[in-house]
Design an enzyme around this catalytic site. Structure first.
Site, short mmCIF file in Angstrom:
data_model
loop_
_atom_site.label_atom_id
_atom_site.label_comp_id
_atom_site.label_asym_id
_atom_site.label_seq_id
_atom_site.Cartn_x
_atom_site.Cartn_y
_atom_site.Cartn_z
N SER A 15 0.82 -1.22 0.00
CA SER A 15 0.00 0.00 0.00
C SER A 15 0.86 1.27 0.00
O SER A 15 0.37 2.36 -0.26
CB SER A 15 -0.95 -0.01 1.20
N ARG A 16 2.12 1.12 0.31
CA ARG A 16 3.01 2.30 0.33
C ARG A 16 4.46 1.87 0.13
O ARG A 16 4.76 0.68 -0.03
CB ARG A 16 2.87 3.04 1.66
N ASN A 91 7.79 -8.56 0.31
CA ASN A 91 8.27 -7.23 0.64
C ASN A 91 7.87 -6.77 2.05
O ASN A 91 8.56 -5.96 2.65
CB ASN A 91 7.72 -6.24 -0.39
N TYR A 156 16.02 -6.87 13.58
CA TYR A 156 15.82 -6.64 12.14
C TYR A 156 16.93 -7.31 11.32
O TYR A 156 16.67 -7.99 10.32
CB TYR A 156 15.79 -5.13 11.90
N ALA A 158 18.79 -9.85 12.17
CA ALA A 158 18.63 -11.32 12.24
C ALA A 158 17.55 -11.76 11.26
O ALA A 158 17.71 -12.75 10.54
CB ALA A 158 18.27 -11.74 13.66
N LYS A 160 16.56 -10.26 8.53
CA LYS A 160 16.96 -10.01 7.14
C LYS A 160 18.09 -10.95 6.70
O LYS A 160 18.19 -11.32 5.53
CB LYS A 160 17.35 -8.54 6.94
N ILE A 189 16.71 3.60 1.42
CA ILE A 189 15.65 3.98 0.48
C ILE A 189 14.69 4.93 1.19
O ILE A 189 14.23 4.62 2.30
CB ILE A 189 14.87 2.73 -0.01
#
Ligand code: NAD
Length: 248
Positions: A15-16, A91, A156, A158, A160, A189
């Protein structure tokens, strides 16, 4: 020529931010796009309408990627609506940053569940239909933080890094069925996820980037178009870093 003509792409958390950018870029390349959202129904419908008006076959689905059963139901629904799934892009992701000393068990578990377990849930759900098709491309969105770690993001990082090990294993298991599985690891990003950062921190980051700018959702989306399309049909188990050269 469009690169994703006749392909059906399923993207989570669109959605974003990066997910929305990926959805738009995939559609631009001729794909039919099914995408999910968790709570932002209005934004998701807006994107669906925008694409549909352009004549693109697009549909938004409310689905929690971290829930095993919802992932199965989603994939069944997308197959019923679109007939097949050629490309899956995992994602959806969150952060709950803190130094290890202050990180709660709850925040560790939540980040692993949303960022890593979701990839298992969704991949497991598409594997059978992709095996029947004898074709498929799975793209998992990791992060450079999963490659090199980051202070304040142990949970985060771990999650990823886990995505990378998972994807390489899936690539080895399913290569013989012509199912490819690759990772895109974005750097910095600019999205809602990074909008909360202090302007000074942002300037410091930019100085460390050889290309001297932050990335956009489109930068990540273009890597996904490549890995989703037949241009990459001999590429599997790879981590494609999209970070302006920060990690090399
Ligand atoms: P964002 O917060 O703007 O978007 C994340 C999306 O995921 C949101 O739409 C959210 O609703 C959705 N989501 C969260 N939990 C979900 C769930 N359980 N089920 C379904 N959807 C869910 O973030 P972003 O910056 O667009 O990040 C997208 C992905 O890229 C994430 O996996 C993130 O970790 C990764 N990433 C981002 C950056 C960056 O700099 N922005 C860098 C590297 C990696």
């Amino acid at each position: 020529m469009k690169l994703l003509e006749n392909k059906v792409v399923l993207i989570t958390g669109a959605s974003r931010g990066i997910g929305k950018g990926i959805t738009m870029e995939m559609a631009k390349q001729g794909a039919d796009v099914a995408f999910t959202y968790l709570s932002s129904e209005e934004k998701a419908k807006e994107l669906e309408n925008l694409l549909t008006k352009e004549g693109i076959n697009a549909k938004a689905y409310r689905s929690d990627a971290s829930d095993f059963n919802q992932a199965q139901e989603l994939v069944n629904q997308v197959l019923a609506d679109f007939g097949k799934i050629d490309v899956l892009i995992n994602n959806a992701g969150i952060t709950k940053d803190n130094l290890l000393l202050r990180m709660s068990e709850e925040d560790f578990d939540k980040v692993i569940k949303v960022n890593l377990k979701s990839v298992f849930n969704m991949t497991k759900a598409v594997v059978r239909p992709m095996m029947k098709q004898r074709a498929g491309s799975i793209i998992n969105i990791s992060s450079i933080v999963g490659v090199r770690g980051n202070a304040g993001q142990a949970n985060y990082a771990a999650s990823k890094a886990g995505i990378i090990g998972f994807s390489k294993s899936v690539a080895q298991e399913l290569g013989s069925r012509n199912i490819r599985c690759n990772v895109v690891a974005p750097g910095f990003i600019e999205t809602e996820m990074t909008a909360a950062l202090d302007e000074k921190v942002l300037e410091e980051w930019k100085k460390q980037i050889p290309l001297k700018r932050t990335g956009t959702p489109e930068d990540v989306a273009k890597a996904c178009v490549f890995l989703g399309s037949d241009l990459s049909d001999y590429i599997t188990g790879q981590v494609l870093i999209v970070d302006g050269g920060m990690v090399m």
